[in-house]
Design an enzyme around this catalytic site. Structure first.
Site, PDB file in Angstrom:
ATOM      1  N   SER A   1       0.877  -1.297  -0.114  1.00 56.41           N
ATOM      2  CA  SER A   1      -0.121   0.135   0.005  1.00 56.41           C
ATOM      3  C   SER A   1       0.956   1.224  -0.187  1.00 56.41           C
ATOM      4  O   SER A   1       1.704   1.634  -0.817  1.00 56.41           O
ATOM      5  CB  SER A   1      -1.001   0.113   1.101  1.00 56.41           C
ATOM      6  OG  SER A   1      -1.963   0.980   1.139  1.00 56.41           O
TER       7      SER A   1
ATOM      8  N   ASP B   1      -9.304  -2.442  -6.051  1.00 54.99           N
ATOM      9  CA  ASP B   1      -9.474  -1.334  -4.876  1.00 54.99           C
ATOM     10  C   ASP B   1      -9.195   0.072  -5.874  1.00 54.99           C
ATOM     11  O   ASP B   1      -9.178   0.173  -6.970  1.00 54.99           O
ATOM     12  CB  ASP B   1      -8.576  -1.436  -3.931  1.00 54.99           C
ATOM     13  CG  ASP B   1      -7.035  -1.651  -4.516  1.00 54.99           C
ATOM     14  OD1 ASP B   1      -6.789  -1.111  -5.521  1.00 54.99           O
ATOM     15  OD2 ASP B   1      -6.158  -1.813  -3.473  1.00 54.99           O
TER      16      ASP B   1
ATOM     17  N   HIS C   1      -8.290  -4.569  -0.827  1.00 57.27           N
ATOM     18  CA  HIS C   1      -7.006  -4.185  -0.610  1.00 57.27           C
ATOM     19  C   HIS C   1      -6.399  -4.786   0.461  1.00 57.27           C
ATOM     20  O   HIS C   1      -4.951  -5.028   0.493  1.00 57.27           O
ATOM     21  CB  HIS C   1      -7.255  -2.819  -0.191  1.00 57.27           C
ATOM     22  CG  HIS C   1      -5.910  -1.860  -0.022  1.00 57.27           C
ATOM     23  ND1 HIS C   1      -4.921  -1.710  -1.141  1.00 57.27           N
ATOM     24  CD2 HIS C   1      -5.403  -1.405   1.164  1.00 57.27           C
ATOM     25  CE1 HIS C   1      -4.280  -0.980  -0.703  1.00 57.27           C
ATOM     26  NE2 HIS C   1      -4.162  -0.787   0.536  1.00 57.27           N
TER      27      HIS C   1
END
Length: 320
Positions: free
Chosen positions: A161, A261, A293
């Site tokens: 991320s 996502d 995600h």
């Protein structure tokens, strides 16, 4: 009118709330866990200080060495997620992920606890990641685990991320600056990386509220306002006009893993940018899961999460 401490300037539930006074409330439950010997894998972990001046530290993970195995292991510098504003190497989900990665890839993992925005705006996180990469290479003569078990010829960078954003930026820096002893980054893996762009592609925005918060969070992390102009900063949009060529990445292989996502389209644009910049398809891999995600961390035993872990292990040279 409320007191300054009560004036909210940014709020992203359930993650963070910021006030005009500079106060920051991180709203997620504290799930930090200590280093330990993992019951499931037999791997061990311990915390080390990298830079006392900044408070930078990392959690090291060493797999079960099968009764005294002396083979040198790949070194994976791992950067956790959290939008650049929350998260820790000690969080339970990150700890579990690093334990599984360590065991599956037969790798020595250096999970970096970098400084968070807004108290420490960008580029503090990038500087910390660079310091941690330097330390992981140079610590071969100082830290006993890295000295006895780490292979300086097989160093990798992995980010999840927002950590994927940091991984890109630190690996790009590795292409421009030397690491200690002439070491290099062999490969980079980006797991659902946090990239944005001012101009949206068709179908890119799946959730307008979430997309807006992700964009605002970048401005918050940089210590600035909420305009979209900053979304073409090459640090958040590596394929923006004028961004450094992705051929300058200081590694030999790249794995880009994408989820279903708000980040998927920009992640795909990054992969396309790799190929357009001259990366060969056998050196730049793309894996699209179609899942949410956080599934790799929250549902690690699912079939698709296992595939992601196996692809990472293959990149790092672990057992198949």
């Amino acid at each position: 009118m409320g007191e300054p401490d009560d004036e909210i300037t940014f709020e992203f539930l359930p993650l963070i709330r910021c006030y005009r006074s500079g106060r920051v409330d991180r709203l997620l439950p504290d799930t930090r866990v200590p280093p330990s010997v993992d019951a499931a894998t037999g791997g061990a972990s311990r915390d080390v200080t990298i830079d006392p001046a900044t408070g930078l530290w990392a959690r090291l993970y060493l797999p079960d060495l099968d009764g005294g195995e002396r083979k040198l292991l790949p070194v994976v510098v791992y950067l956790h997620g959290g939008g650049l504003v929350v998260g820790s190497a000690a969080d339970a989900l990150e700890h579990g992920f690093a334990n599984r990665l360590c065991a599956r890839a037969r790798a020595l993992v250096v999970s970096v606890d970098y400084r968070l925005a807004p108290e420490h705006p960008v580029p503090a996180c990038y500087d910390d990641a660079w310091s941690a990469l330097h330390w992981a290479v140079a610590a071969a003569s100082a830290d006993p685990w890295l000295r006895d078990h780490g292979d300086r010829e097989r160093v990798f960078v992995l980010g999840y991320s927002s950590g994927g954003n940091i991984a890109h930026n630190v690996t790009l820096r590795a292409g421009a600056e030397e690491l200690p002893g002439g070491a290099s980054v062999k490969g980079m893996a980006l797991l659902h990386p946090y990239f944005m762009a001012a101009k949206k592609a068709d179908g890119e925005v799946k959730n307008a509220w979430l997309r807006g918060k992700l964009e605002e969070m970048w401005a918050l992390a940089c210590g600035g306002g909420r305009t979209t102009a900053g979304l073409d900063d090459p640090r958040i949009n590596p394929v923006a006009d004028g961004a450094p060529s992705l051929r300058r990445l200081g590694c030999d292989r790249v794995l880009v893993c994408l989820a279903d996502d708000e980040l998927e389209v920009r992640g795909k644009a990054y992969y396309d940018g790799l190929l357009e910049s001259g990366w060969a398809e056998d050196a730049a891999e793309l894996l699209v899961s179609g899942e949410d995600h956080e599934y790799v961390h929250r549902d690690p035993d699912s079939a698709k999460a296992v595939v992601v872990m196996d692809r990472q292990a293959a990149l790092f040279g672990g057992k198949n």
